[in-house]
Scaffold this motif. Structure first.
Motif, PDB file in Angstrom:
ATOM      1  N   UNK A  50      -5.912  -4.871  -0.269  1.00  0.00           N
ATOM      2  CA  UNK A  50      -6.642  -5.601   0.764  1.00  0.00           C
ATOM      3  C   UNK A  50      -5.869  -6.780   1.363  1.00  0.00           C
ATOM      4  N   UNK A  51      -4.867  -7.283   0.649  1.00  0.00           N
ATOM      5  CA  UNK A  51      -4.115  -8.426   1.150  1.00  0.00           C
ATOM      6  C   UNK A  51      -2.997  -8.027   2.104  1.00  0.00           C
ATOM      7  N   UNK A  52      -2.734  -6.732   2.202  1.00  0.00           N
ATOM      8  CA  UNK A  52      -1.575  -6.281   2.992  1.00  0.00           C
ATOM      9  C   UNK A  52      -1.862  -6.331   4.482  1.00  0.00           C
ATOM     10  N   UNK A  53      -0.776  -6.528   5.272  1.00  0.00           N
ATOM     11  CA  UNK A  53      -0.865  -6.443   6.734  1.00  0.00           C
ATOM     12  C   UNK A  53      -0.376  -5.087   7.223  1.00  0.00           C
ATOM     13  N   UNK A  54       0.544  -4.486   6.488  1.00  0.00           N
ATOM     14  CA  UNK A  54       1.051  -3.147   6.803  1.00  0.00           C
ATOM     15  C   UNK A  54       1.425  -2.489   5.485  1.00  0.00           C
ATOM     16  N   UNK A  55       1.083  -1.199   5.344  1.00  0.00           N
ATOM     17  CA  UNK A  55       1.383  -0.466   4.111  1.00  0.00           C
ATOM     18  C   UNK A  55       2.430   0.595   4.419  1.00  0.00           C
ATOM     19  N   UNK A  56       3.541   0.537   3.664  1.00  0.00           N
ATOM     20  CA  UNK A  56       4.509   1.621   3.690  1.00  0.00           C
ATOM     21  C   UNK A  56       4.251   2.466   2.445  1.00  0.00           C
ATOM     22  N   UNK A  57       3.767   3.671   2.653  1.00  0.00           N
ATOM     23  CA  UNK A  57       3.436   4.534   1.523  1.00  0.00           C
ATOM     24  C   UNK A  57       4.583   5.510   1.295  1.00  0.00           C
ATOM     25  N   UNK A  58       5.194   5.404   0.114  1.00  0.00           N
ATOM     26  CA  UNK A  58       6.386   6.199  -0.201  1.00  0.00           C
ATOM     27  C   UNK A  58       5.978   7.413  -1.025  1.00  0.00           C
ATOM     28  N   UNK A 102       3.757   0.966  -1.408  1.00  0.00           N
ATOM     29  CA  UNK A 102       2.936   1.599  -2.432  1.00  0.00           C
ATOM     30  C   UNK A 102       3.326   3.069  -2.562  1.00  0.00           C
ATOM     31  N   UNK A 103       2.868   3.689  -3.627  1.00  0.00           N
ATOM     32  CA  UNK A 103       3.163   5.097  -3.871  1.00  0.00           C
ATOM     33  C   UNK A 103       3.161   5.377  -5.351  1.00  0.00           C
ATOM     34  N   UNK A 104       3.329   6.643  -5.711  1.00  0.00           N
ATOM     35  CA  UNK A 104       3.344   7.008  -7.113  1.00  0.00           C
ATOM     36  C   UNK A 104       4.682   6.637  -7.746  1.00  0.00           C
ATOM     37  N   UNK A 105       4.654   6.505  -9.093  1.00  0.00           N
ATOM     38  CA  UNK A 105       5.915   6.170  -9.757  1.00  0.00           C
ATOM     39  C   UNK A 105       6.898   7.333  -9.580  1.00  0.00           C
ATOM     40  N   UNK A 106       8.170   6.976  -9.581  1.00  0.00           N
ATOM     41  CA  UNK A 106       9.269   7.921  -9.414  1.00  0.00           C
ATOM     42  C   UNK A 106       9.349   8.492  -7.998  1.00  0.00           C
ATOM     43  N   UNK A 107       8.611   7.829  -7.062  1.00  0.00           N
ATOM     44  CA  UNK A 107       8.757   8.221  -5.658  1.00  0.00           C
ATOM     45  C   UNK A 107       9.941   7.496  -5.040  1.00  0.00           C
ATOM     46  N   UNK A 108      10.455   6.479  -5.748  1.00  0.00           N
ATOM     47  CA  UNK A 108      11.612   5.744  -5.250  1.00  0.00           C
ATOM     48  C   UNK A 108      11.247   4.513  -4.450  1.00  0.00           C
ATOM     49  N   UNK A 109      10.129   3.843  -4.795  1.00  0.00           N
ATOM     50  CA  UNK A 109       9.719   2.645  -4.052  1.00  0.00           C
ATOM     51  C   UNK A 109      10.743   1.525  -4.208  1.00  0.00           C
ATOM     52  N   UNK A 110      11.135   1.259  -5.441  1.00  0.00           N
ATOM     53  CA  UNK A 110      12.075   0.150  -5.678  1.00  0.00           C
ATOM     54  C   UNK A 110      13.422   0.426  -5.018  1.00  0.00           C
ATOM     55  N   UNK A 111      13.907   1.671  -5.115  1.00  0.00           N
ATOM     56  CA  UNK A 111      15.190   1.986  -4.474  1.00  0.00           C
ATOM     57  C   UNK A 111      15.078   1.894  -2.961  1.00  0.00           C
ATOM     58  N   UNK A 112      13.921   2.232  -2.416  1.00  0.00           N
ATOM     59  CA  UNK A 112      13.708   2.113  -0.970  1.00  0.00           C
ATOM     60  C   UNK A 112      13.753   0.644  -0.547  1.00  0.00           C
ATOM     61  N   UNK A 113      13.102  -0.238  -1.311  1.00  0.00           N
ATOM     62  CA  UNK A 113      13.106  -1.664  -0.973  1.00  0.00           C
ATOM     63  C   UNK A 113      14.530  -2.218  -1.074  1.00  0.00           C
ATOM     64  N   UNK A 114      15.248  -1.829  -2.120  1.00  0.00           N
ATOM     65  CA  UNK A 114      16.637  -2.275  -2.267  1.00  0.00           C
ATOM     66  C   UNK A 114      17.476  -1.836  -1.070  1.00  0.00           C
ATOM     67  N   UNK A 115      17.252  -0.584  -0.611  1.00  0.00           N
ATOM     68  CA  UNK A 115      17.994  -0.082   0.548  1.00  0.00           C
ATOM     69  C   UNK A 115      17.615  -0.859   1.802  1.00  0.00           C
ATOM     70  N   UNK A 116      16.326  -1.163   1.960  1.00  0.00           N
ATOM     71  CA  UNK A 116      15.851  -1.887   3.143  1.00  0.00           C
ATOM     72  C   UNK A 116      16.436  -3.297   3.187  1.00  0.00           C
ATOM     73  N   UNK A 117      16.517  -3.954   2.016  1.00  0.00           N
ATOM     74  CA  UNK A 117      17.039  -5.325   1.956  1.00  0.00           C
ATOM     75  C   UNK A 117      18.567  -5.359   1.898  1.00  0.00           C
TER      76      UNK A 117
END
Length: 577
Positions: A142-150, A56-71
């Motif tokens: 509420x459904x999350x088990x762990x939140x990575x806040x970017x 989660x996080x605000x737009x343009x924080x790079x959430x999608x690019x972070x997930x792509x990097x993680x995967x």
């Protein structure tokens, strides 16, 4: 949960299910908001699914690019504008493809090893232009088990991020903070400065934060794409190590249970707060009823004192008349007054003038004033109760301003309805009061009493006329004695005895009149006080029963919810949460 559990874990899982299942039933019985019950039900269902990592996080924080990097693969679109307009649920699959699975949620599968043990959620920015994106995000948390806040290195820990993190914290989620885009910073000193700032701000807001990482998704993607020189400076390796170590089998099990327990704990606290608010409102209602009861008691005491004072005024008028009668007989029943005593009409006129005088009119006026006073005070008491209840209604209205008014079937609605009914009863009583009729009814009782005392049958006579007639009977008795004094030969011994008898006859008649009038007014006063009190009690009785019943019910509910809170706290402590 795709993990072979040992006996201790099996027991913890069973106790967690049982406790949360009981909480779900309690929330249903208490008619908790649907979104709360749905969040809990969703969390319970998550116990049977893979570990859910929400980014989660605000737009343009790079959430999608972070997930792509993680995967290690570009699954998600990236850009400087809000590119994620949906929630993406990333799962393991033999091929990369997307499909919609529920409102606002798309499933993205990919043959990525990390997705075999966890599911990852990419959410829209919390400050996206389309406000429904934020709604989707807050509903999914509420459904999350762990939140990575970017957060972005160029604007770390903004005020809107603080607000969103506080919402996540309220759900009892474990939060890891990721500062992305450190490649825009000039050196490590700037990175450390930002980390120190975020660390302190996060500690102030969230308390204990498991970890804060500074990364460059851009460098990490390029490193995994074939430029290993950028790997170290990307900062992704410590984060991957943390995820791997934290989300081993035991870690995933622990966080998997802590997630619904955190949701349950939040909802329990919310329900306890609501129950305490309702109990406090009922306490004020109880105080209101006690105030009304206290007012009624003080009102009765004040009325009793005032009534006794008014009765004394009437009695004093009759006592004064009796004293004048004694003086009259002492003056006229003498030998030298024999010529006057033989003139009966003259004696009667002197008796009416010197003894009776305007006493009947004064008594009638006093009784009329008392009657008017009784009716007026009863009306004032109803008005006071109505005003007291109106103020309580206004307090209740102010408490629910901005909440769209109380909903039917809620404590506030039922209270308001009952208070309204009392207010209506009070105002209807006030509006229907015919003071002249009520006064005439009371005066008629006193008039009939005088008729009975005097042995008269003049049903249409006024109270003053009847009192005059009653005293005239006393006069006739007295002049009967006087008429018997026709011979001087009776001597000096007869006149004193006849004078005493005349005084006694007058005193007896006036005492009878005074006693009957006092008793009648007392009886009527007590009857009117009981009737007025009973009317108010009858009007308030439904509200009083409601307050007692609701208080008893809420105390039992609170005890039950507090028991569940203790069970949840015990389970969280056992899991180290």
């Amino acid at each position: 949960m795709q993990t072979i559990l040992n006996s201790d874990q099996e027991e913890l899982l069973k106790r967690t299910r049982d406790t949360l299942g009981r909480l779900r039933d309690v929330l249903a019985d208490l008619k908790a908001p649907f979104e709360d019950r749905d969040a809990l039900a969703e969390s319970i269902r998550q116990l049977d699914e893979l570990f859910l990592l929400v980014v989660a996080g605000e737009f343009n924080a790079g959430k999608s690019s972070f997930i792509n990097a993680l995967l290690g693969t570009p699954l998600l679109a990236e850009g400087v504008t809000p590119t994620t307009s949906q929630i993406y649920l990333l799962k393991f699959g033999p091929e990369s493809k997307q499909k919609p699975i529920e409102k606002g949620v798309w499933e993205q599968t990919a043959p990525v090893e990390l997705l075999r043990s966890i599911n990852i959620v990419d959410t829209p920015g919390t400050n996206a232009i389309l406000r429904e994106h934020e709604t989707l995000t807050t509903e999914f948390i509420p459904r999350s088990d762990l939140v990575l806040f970017v957060s972005s290195a160029d604007r770390p820990f903004t005020e809107s991020e603080r607000q969103f993190l506080d919402k996540i914290r309220q759900w009892g989620k474990k939060i890891v903070i990721v500062i992305n885009k450190i490649d825009i910073l000039t050196d490590d000193a700037e990175v450390n400065q930002i980390l120190d700032f975020v660390r302190q701000a996060a500690r102030d807001l969230l308390g204990n934060v498991p970890a804060i990482f500074a990364i460059s998704s851009k460098r990490a993607q390029r490193a995994k794409a074939g430029d290993p020189r950028l790997w170290s400076s990307s900062g992704l390796e410590p984060l991957e190590t943390f995820i791997r170590d934290t989300l081993d089998d035991n870690g995933r099990f622990r966080l998997k249970l802590l997630n619904p327990l955190g949701v349950g704990h939040k909802l329990v606290k919310k329900q306890l707060d609501l129950t305490d608010d309702d109990l406090e409102s009922l306490r004020r209602d109880t105080t209101l009823l006690e105030d009304v009861d206290r007012q009624m008691s003080l009102y009765h005491n004040d009325m009793q004192r005032n009534f006794e004072s008014r009765i004394s005024e009437i009695n004093n008028l009759l006592f004064d008349m009796e004293m004048r009668g004694r003086n009259f007989f002492d003056e006229y029943m003498r030998l030298f007054r024999m010529p006057d005593l033989m003139r009966k009409e003259h004696i009667r006129q002197r008796f009416e003038q010197d003894v009776v005088g305007n006493t009947p009119q004064l008594i009638e006026r006093r009784v009329g004033e008392m009657v008017d006073w009784l009716v007026e005070q009863d009306l004032r008491q109803w008005t006071a109760v109505a005003e007291h209840l109106t103020r309580r209604r206004q307090e209740n209205d102010e408490r629910i301003i901005g909440q769209g008014g109380p909903k039917e079937g809620t404590l506030a609605y039922d209270r308001q309805r009952l208070i309204d009914s009392i207010g209506r009863a009070a105002h209807e009583t006030i509006a229907s009061y015919d003071q002249r009729f009520e006064a005439s009814q009371l005066a008629d009782v006193a008039r009939k009493s005088v008729i009975e005392t005097a042995g008269l049958t003049l049903g249409g006579a006024s109270l003053g006329a009847l009192i005059a007639l009653a005293t005239h009977v006393a006069f006739l008795d007295a002049t009967g004695v006087i008429a018997g004094i026709t011979a001087v030969t009776l001597g000096l011994l007869v006149l004193p005895a006849r004078r005493r008898k005349a005084n006694q006859e007058l005193s007896t008649k006036l005492n009878d009149l005074r006693q009957r009038l006092t008793e009648t007014l007392n009886e009527q006063f007590d009857r009117e006080m009981r009737r007025g009190h009973q009317r108010i009690e009858d009007a308030i009785a439904p509200f009083s029963r409601f307050v007692r019943a609701e208080n008893q019910k809420l105390v039992a509910q609170r005890d039950h919810v507090e028991e569940l809170e203790a069970h949840i706290a015990g389970l969280r402590a056992q899991l180290g949460g």
